[in-house]
Every structure is written in structure tokens, then in C-alpha cells.
Design an enzyme around this catalytic site. Structure first.
Site, short mmCIF file in Angstrom:
data_model
loop_
_atom_site.label_atom_id
_atom_site.label_comp_id
_atom_site.label_asym_id
_atom_site.label_seq_id
_atom_site.Cartn_x
_atom_site.Cartn_y
_atom_site.Cartn_z
N SER A 119 0.82 -1.21 0.00
CA SER A 119 0.00 0.00 0.00
C SER A 119 0.85 1.26 0.00
O SER A 119 0.31 2.35 -0.13
CB SER A 119 -0.96 -0.02 1.18
N HIS A 140 -2.17 -2.67 -6.65
CA HIS A 140 -2.71 -2.29 -5.35
C HIS A 140 -4.24 -2.42 -5.33
O HIS A 140 -4.94 -1.57 -5.89
CB HIS A 140 -2.26 -0.85 -5.03
N GLU A 152 -5.07 0.04 -8.30
CA GLU A 152 -4.11 1.11 -8.58
C GLU A 152 -2.83 0.43 -9.06
O GLU A 152 -2.26 -0.39 -8.33
CB GLU A 152 -3.88 1.90 -7.28
N ASN A 190 -3.15 6.38 -1.10
CA ASN A 190 -2.88 6.55 0.33
C ASN A 190 -2.30 7.91 0.68
O ASN A 190 -2.38 8.33 1.83
CB ASN A 190 -1.97 5.42 0.82
N1 CAA Z 1 -15.71 -9.29 1.68
C1 CAA Z 1 -16.61 -9.53 0.70
N2 CAA Z 1 -17.75 -8.84 0.55
C2 CAA Z 1 -18.00 -7.87 1.45
C3 CAA Z 1 -17.14 -7.57 2.50
C4 CAA Z 1 -15.94 -8.33 2.60
N3 CAA Z 1 -15.03 -8.10 3.56
N4 CAA Z 1 -17.66 -6.54 3.23
C5 CAA Z 1 -18.82 -6.23 2.64
N5 CAA Z 1 -19.03 -7.02 1.58
C6 CAA Z 1 -20.18 -7.00 0.68
C7 CAA Z 1 -21.42 -7.39 1.42
O1 CAA Z 1 -21.60 -8.78 1.44
C8 CAA Z 1 -22.49 -6.70 0.60
O2 CAA Z 1 -22.74 -7.46 -0.56
P1 CAA Z 1 -24.26 -7.64 -1.05
O3 CAA Z 1 -24.77 -6.27 -1.32
O4 CAA Z 1 -24.08 -8.45 -2.24
O5 CAA Z 1 -24.95 -8.31 0.07
C9 CAA Z 1 -21.80 -5.43 0.10
O6 CAA Z 1 -20.39 -5.66 0.24
C10 CAA Z 1 -22.20 -4.23 0.94
O7 CAA Z 1 -21.93 -4.56 2.30
P2 CAA Z 1 -22.84 -4.13 3.52
O8 CAA Z 1 -24.25 -4.02 3.06
O9 CAA Z 1 -22.54 -5.04 4.65
O10 CAA Z 1 -22.29 -2.74 3.99
P3 CAA Z 1 -22.02 -1.42 3.18
O11 CAA Z 1 -23.06 -1.16 2.16
O12 CAA Z 1 -21.75 -0.42 4.20
O13 CAA Z 1 -20.67 -1.71 2.39
C11 CAA Z 1 -18.33 -1.53 2.31
C12 CAA Z 1 -19.52 -2.13 3.05
C13 CAA Z 1 -18.27 -2.12 0.90
C14 CAA Z 1 -17.09 -1.91 3.08
C15 CAA Z 1 -18.54 0.03 2.22
O14 CAA Z 1 -18.77 0.52 3.50
C16 CAA Z 1 -17.37 0.74 1.63
O15 CAA Z 1 -17.22 0.83 0.41
N6 CAA Z 1 -16.48 1.29 2.49
C17 CAA Z 1 -15.30 1.97 2.06
C18 CAA Z 1 -14.23 0.97 1.75
C19 CAA Z 1 -12.95 1.61 1.31
O16 CAA Z 1 -12.79 2.81 1.27
N7 CAA Z 1 -11.99 0.77 0.98
C20 CAA Z 1 -10.67 1.20 0.61
C21 CAA Z 1 -9.80 1.16 1.81
S1 CAA Z 1 -8.17 1.67 1.43
C22 CAA Z 1 -7.42 0.29 0.89
O17 CAA Z 1 -7.93 -0.79 0.90
C23 CAA Z 1 -6.07 0.47 0.39
C24 CAA Z 1 -4.97 0.67 1.34
O18 CAA Z 1 -3.85 0.65 0.89
C25 CAA Z 1 -5.15 0.92 2.75
#
Ligand code: CAA
Length: 284
Positions: A119, A140, A152, A190
Site C-alpha cells: 500500500s 494495489h 491502482e 494513500n
Molecule cells: N468481503 C466480501 N464482501 C463484502 C465484505 C468483505 N469483507 N464486506 C462487505 N461485503 C459486501 C457485502 O456482502 C455486501 O454485498 P451484497 O450487497 O451483495 O450483500 C456489500 O459488500 C455491501 O456490504 P454491507 O451491506 O454489509 O455494507 P455497506 O453497504 O456499508 O458496504 C463496504 C460495506 C463495501 C465496506 C462500504 O462501507 C465501503 O465501500 N467502504 C469503504 C471501503 C474503502 O474505502 N476501501 C478502501 C480502503 S483503502 C485500501 O484498501 C487500500 C490501502 O492501501 C489501505
């Protein structure tokens, strides 16, 4: 070069997600970690995700079984000898990655591409520990991998155009949208995201508002799917701290200095969702 076999190093939250999308896209995929317990935990997460897809009618039971069959567990890095593409998703520690990349460079065929899901660590520096820097690239993925659309792609100083194109196509085949950027500390994602998360942590440290309020203001006010503190817990506070340290030392700019609260939480082992306690408590 045609990719037939993908070898994923690390069965944790990023590695198992990458292995899932790889096997879902039709590739034979080896999921490797240092012990079978970790590999089995990763495979169980994948199976759980696929079961949910079956129960929601997005996939048949047969399709799920076919995907699971394309996944091979491994605790032996030598199994990378068949790989056309390796995607590394282990701990964000340069010395550990260096050792793994040096081993992979010895084990894998000459044509194999070595991608890293780091990351924030420099792709150019990781590439330089191998004898094939032109075949090393940043791939990424975002967490949760099966849901998030972005890959990315980070080109190291020596990454070849051909390797970039192969990785761009592979990302599209995985159902993702690849977007490239240069190899700078924190890349694009990031460098922006962690500053926002760190600022929220400073606000919490200063008592500006309770965590729920900080998150709700950002969720409702900016239309973010989750607030920065909940997102920090999802990413892992140890990962957030290590990325901020890369930014802080990489740019030498005090705007990246990690909040003392973040350091303290990491010292306490409150790393977020994965340990059941972070900014929020997930145990109750
Ligand atoms: N694995 C697989 N599927 C997942 C999951 C996981 N860990 N978490 C959630 N889901 C799925 C759920 O099963 C659900 O699918 P369905 O609609 O088919 O049932 C869908 O995602 C939506 O989940 P929820 O309804 O439980 O909750 P939500 O609508 O709040 O979505 C989320 C959850 C997708 C995490 C959403 O909150 C989100 O997009 N959050 C932001 C995530 C983000 O910014 N990620 C980037 C982080 S930075 C990074 O990763 C890089 C780095 O270098 C740090």
C-alpha cells in the site's frame, strides 16, 4: 505472455480477496501462507463469500465448486515454480518483502511477473532486490477486494510497458478498473486517504468530537460510504500507521506526522476489526 497460473503470497484479508477474484476469473490460483492454519482461514473466508453469492442467486452451487477447485492451498514457496504471475500481499515490512522477493526471483520461471499489493512501499526499491526489475510492478487492490472496483497500478522506474499492459489486462479480467500512477510515497490513493484518516485521529485525540460524530459528519456530509475512523479500523490501525510513517519519512513533511493516539492504539494491540478492538469495539 499468457497468464495461466497465479500464485498469491499471503492469505490474510487482502491475499484471500485477491485469490478469490483470481479464481473467479478462471485462473488456477495457489494461495500461499507460512502455515496451513492461515491458508485454511483464508480459504474459509473465500468459501463464505462465494456461499453468500450462491444464496443471493448471483452464482450457482456448481460455479462456486468450480471456483473452489481452482484454488490450491500451499505452505511451500517452491510451489511458485509454476507461476506466470505472483501477487504478494504480506505484511508491510520492507525487510520481509525483500526476503520473499529474492526467493521468488530464484523460484519462479524467467517470464513470471512479480506484482506487489504493497500500500505504500516503493515498487522501485522492491524491484531492485530482484534480477528482473522490469517484471516487478505494484498491483494495489482495495479492501474489501471482492467488492472494490479499483486496482491502482504502480509502475516502478524499471517496469516495462509490456508488463504494465499484461497487468492492466489481468486487472480488467478480474472485473476491476485499473488506474496507473507513478511510484511516489503513498502512491495516489494513500497519499490522499491517510491524511484524511490521520486528521480524524488528531480530532479524536484533541477531543473535538466523539468517534461516531466524526464519522457521521464525514459520512452524511461528504457521502462517504463509511467514516474515516471506521475505515481505519477496516484497513487496520497498524497498516495506517506504517503508511503514515512511509509518507512522513518519504516526503519529510510534518503534515504526515501520525497522531499520538494512533501510535498508542497500535502499541495496545487495538488494530481494528481484525483484533476485535480498534477505534470501535467489535467484541460485543
Ligand atoms: N468481503 C466480501 N464482501 C463484502 C465484505 C468483505 N469483507 N464486506 C462487505 N461485503 C459486501 C457485502 O456482502 C455486501 O454485498 P451484497 O450487497 O451483495 O450483500 C456489500 O459488500 C455491501 O456490504 P454491507 O451491506 O454489509 O455494507 P455497506 O453497504 O456499508 O458496504 C463496504 C460495506 C463495501 C465496506 C462500504 O462501507 C465501503 O465501500 N467502504 C469503504 C471501503 C474503502 O474505502 N476501501 C478502501 C480502503 S483503502 C485500501 O484498501 C487500500 C490501502 O492501501 C489501505
Amino acid at each position: 505472455m499468457e497468464i495461466k497460473n497465479i500464485f498469491v503470497v499471503g492469505a490474510g484479508q487482502m491475499g484471500n480477496g485477491i485469490a478469490q477474484v483470481s479464481a473467479q476469473s478462471g485462473w488456477n490460483t495457489v494461495l500461499y501462507d507460512i502455515n496451513m492454519d492461515l491458508v485454511n482461514k483464508g480459504l474459509a473466508v473465500i468459501e463464505g463469500n462465494l456461499k453468500r453469492n450462491v444464496s443471493k442467486g448471483r452464482m450457482t452451487e456448481d460455479e462456486k465448486e468450480a471456483i473452489m477447485k481452482r484454488l490450491t492451498p500451499s505452505v511451500n514457496l517452491e510451489d511458485a515454480a509454476q507461476a506466470d504471475l505472483v501477487i504478494e500481499a504480506i505484511i508491510e515490512n520492507f525487510d520481509i518483502k525483500k526476503k520473499v522477493f529474492q526467493q521468488l526471483d530464484q523460484i519462479t520461471p524467467d517470464h513470471a511477473i512479480l506484482a506487489t499489493n504493497t500500500s505504500s512501499l516503493p515498487i522501485t526499491q522492491i524491484a531492485a532486490v530482484t534480477k528482473r526489475p522490469e517484471k516487478v510492478i505494484g498491483m494495489h487492490f482495495m479492501n474489501p477486494v471482492p467488492v472494490m472496483k479499483l486496482v491502482e497500478i504502480i509502475r516502478g522506474l524499471a517496469t516495462s510497458d509490456e508488463v504494465y499492459q499484461i497487468i492492466e489486462e489481468a486487472s480488467i479480467k478480474m472485473g476491476k478498473t485499473p488506474v496507473w500512477c507513478k511510484d511516489v510515497p503513498g502512491f495516489v490513493s494513500n497519499r490522499v486517504l491517510q491524511v484524511m484518516i490521520n486528521e480524524a485521529l488528531w480530532e479524536l485525540y484533541e477531543g473535538v468530537a466523539p468517534p461516531e460524530n466524526i464519522d457521521n459528519i464525514m459520512k452524511l456530509g461528504m457521502n462517504h460510504p463509511m467514516g474515516p475512523l471506521a475505515l481505519a479500523d477496516l484497513i487496520g490501525l497498524d497498516t495506517v500507521l506504517s503508511i503514515l510513517n512511509v509518507l512522513y519519512t518519504g516526503y519529510g513533511d510534518p503534515k504526515y506526522r501520525p497522531s499520538p493516539l494512533l501510535k498508542q492504539y497500535v502499541q495496545a494491540g487495538w488494530l481494528g476489526r481484525k483484533t476485535g478492538r480498534g477505534i470501535y469495539n467489535y467484541r460485543s
